[in-house]
Design a protein around this motif. Structure first.
Motif, PDB file in Angstrom:
ATOM      1  N   CYS A  97      -0.785 -28.815 -13.354  1.00  0.00           N
ATOM      2  CA  CYS A  97      -0.226 -27.478 -13.621  1.00  0.00           C
ATOM      3  C   CYS A  97       0.063 -27.327 -15.111  1.00  0.00           C
ATOM      4  N   ILE A  99       2.127 -25.210 -16.371  1.00  0.00           N
ATOM      5  CA  ILE A  99       3.505 -24.795 -16.634  1.00  0.00           C
ATOM      6  C   ILE A  99       4.512 -25.626 -15.833  1.00  0.00           C
ATOM      7  N   ASP A 101       4.912 -26.794 -12.789  1.00  0.00           N
ATOM      8  CA  ASP A 101       5.480 -26.203 -11.580  1.00  0.00           C
ATOM      9  C   ASP A 101       6.280 -27.182 -10.726  1.00  0.00           C
ATOM     10  N   CYS A 108       2.929 -20.531 -10.454  1.00  0.00           N
ATOM     11  CA  CYS A 108       1.620 -20.080 -10.930  1.00  0.00           C
ATOM     12  C   CYS A 108       0.641 -19.977  -9.756  1.00  0.00           C
ATOM     13  N   CYS A 111      -1.280 -23.125  -8.509  1.00  0.00           N
ATOM     14  CA  CYS A 111      -0.530 -24.083  -7.694  1.00  0.00           C
ATOM     15  C   CYS A 111      -0.191 -23.518  -6.322  1.00  0.00           C
TER      16      CYS A 111
HETATM   17 ZN    ZN Z   1       1.313 -24.279 -11.473  1.00  0.00          ZN
END
Ligand code: ZN
Length: 467
Positions: A97, A99, A101, A108, A111
């Motif tokens: 991921c 960011i 997650d 997001c 994901c």
């Molecule tokens: Zn993600």
């Protein structure tokens, strides 16, 4: 506690009993735990124990985002980076991921899709805390793409639609999701970026090329600003200003002792020199005093400030000049002395801004600060009345010569000849090594000069003290 194998999938993470919390909860929990255990929370932060640190701790316990207001060189960056120690050593994130997650609640699209498809078999990674800190210096040329994100043309070419979340290339802030994001000099951020930042913090969405995408990031935001820029009307948009729960005012070291402690900590260290180096306390105090006087000088621009970095740089300079002397003269011990002080022009001038435009005044201003600093430090160590015997020796044309390139041994003769000098020196040093005696001799003579008890003339690189 038994160390178990770290979970590698969401399923394993679930059965381990792991419970994710927000970054603010995590920092709060760890801070309270450290206070309880009486641990030092921000090691290396000197002089803030009764001022900045308690305010910062309150903000963290309150879950407030923080803005530090202060002039340059007040350890703002250092303290912001130190916040990383309040994070867990590592946290689980969904593997791959962009960011970071949360495995149990990804935000997001990628994901969320993966989780729907693979369920408990979805793989996770463990992210160390050092990788959960992002920082950016606000400059006028930063684009929204840098901070928030942009549409990635490659992803669009691969068939993603512009409106598709999958077409986004995330900027710095989303990439610091579940961590600490720091913006230095916030008022220099362009207004539309301030709006973008506000939306992210408050509305929890981002706008890219007109598309509004919900992105409930979990971030501790910390910023810094010069107090004058911050209070300046129009430099920072009001809603963003209101969003910072805590404003913490930083300051320069309040005492010479704190200033010296920071100099010691920050001075560049080299190993492998075969020359021993020793700096007497009075020389460190003079360096710190020059900076403290600079912070009160009407000739120096106080808005840009007189950084602790000046003290550190000047300290390095006088130590280096003493090493250069020791090497040149073949001496074993390097001890900075008064005749090394003129070299601080090089490390001071580049770091201060004068009021007005006369560059030629610079050396005069630094010279005056240095003299005053020597006087203040000298008068803290000596009473002039105790040195009358010494001053009386300088009658009938008697004089003493010193210079930054004079051998330490040449000073020893003076100590034997001049009544009262040995006694004065013993008040500030226990050492009997010639290099330390030479330094102390210069301090005593210069102290008498700045107190108008001795005259000082310069001739062919030598300094002559006489009455
Ligand atoms: Zn993600």
């Amino acid at each position: 506690m038994v160390k178990r194998r770290k979970a590698r999938t969401i399923g394993e993470l679930k059965s381990s009993g792991y419970r994710p919390v927000s970054v603010k909860e995590e920092m709060r929990r760890n801070l309270i735990d450290m206070i309880k255990k009486k641990k030092e929370i921000f090691p290396g932060i000197i002089g803030y124990d009764d001022t900045v640190t308690p305010q910062l701790e309150n903000a963290i316990i309150s879950g407030q985002d923080v803005i530090f207001l202060g002039e340059r060189g007040q350890a703002k960056s250092r303290i912001m980076r130190a916040l990383v120690c309040l994070l867990d050593e590592e946290i689980p994130v969904i593997k791959g991921c962009e960011i970071n997650d949360n495995p149990f609640a990804p935000i997001c699209k990628r994901c969320r899709d993966t989780l729907a498809e693979e369920g408990d078999a979805t793989e996770i990674n463990w992210l160390p805390r050092e990788e959960r800190y992002g920082e950016k210096l606000a400059t006028p040329d930063i684009a929204i793409a840098d901070l928030v994100g942009d549409v990635d043309p490659i992803k669009v070419a691969e068939g993603k639609y512009l409106s598709d979340e999958l077409a986004i290339h995330y900027g710095l802030i989303p990439r610091t999701n579940r961590g600490i994001f720091c913006i230095n000099e916030l008022p220099d951020l362009a207004e539309r970026l301030q709006v973008g930042l506000f939306n992210l913090m408050e509305e929890r969405d981002i706008q890219i090329r007109g598309y509004r995408i919900r992105l409930p990031l979990d971030i501790f935001i910390v910023a810094s600003a010069n107090p004058e820029d911050y209070t300046n009307r129009g430099r920072i948009i009001t809603p963003l200003k209101d969003r910072f729960g805590a404003q913490v005012r930083t300051h320069y070291p309040a005492t010479i002792k704190d200033e010296v402690a920071i100099m010691e900590m920050e001075k560049r260290q080299f190993s492998g020199d075969d020359i021993e180096s020793y700096t007497p306390e009075y020389m460190k105090e003079i360096v710190a005093e020059i900076t403290h006087l600079g912070r009160r000088s009407p000739d120096i621009n106080q808005r840009s400030g007189v950084s602790v970095r000046i003290s550190i740089g000047n300290y390095e300079t006088i130590v280096s000049n003493s090493i250069r002397r020791a090497v040149t003269l073949g001496e074993k011990l390097a001890v900075p002395r008064i005749s090394d002080l003129p070299y601080v022009y090089a490390s001071t001038g580049s770091k201060i801004e004068l009021e007005g435009f006369e560059e030629t005044r610079e050396s005069k201003i630094i010279d005056d600060l240095t003299k005053k600093a020597v006087q203040n430090v000298f008068n803290r160590h000596y009473k002039l009345a105790d040195l009358e015997i010494l001053v009386d020796q300088f009658t009938e044309g008697f004089s003493v010569e010193v210079s930054d390139m004079m051998k330490a041994k040449s000073y020893i003769r003076n100590v034997k000849e001049v009544l009262g000098l040995a006694e004065a020196i013993s008040m500030i040093t226990d050492s009997e090594r010639p290099e330390a005696i030479a330094s102390a001799t210069e301090f005593v003579l210069e102290g008498l000069h700045v107190n108008k008890r001795l005259n000082k003339t310069k001739s062919e690189g030598k300094i002559i003290y006489r009455r």
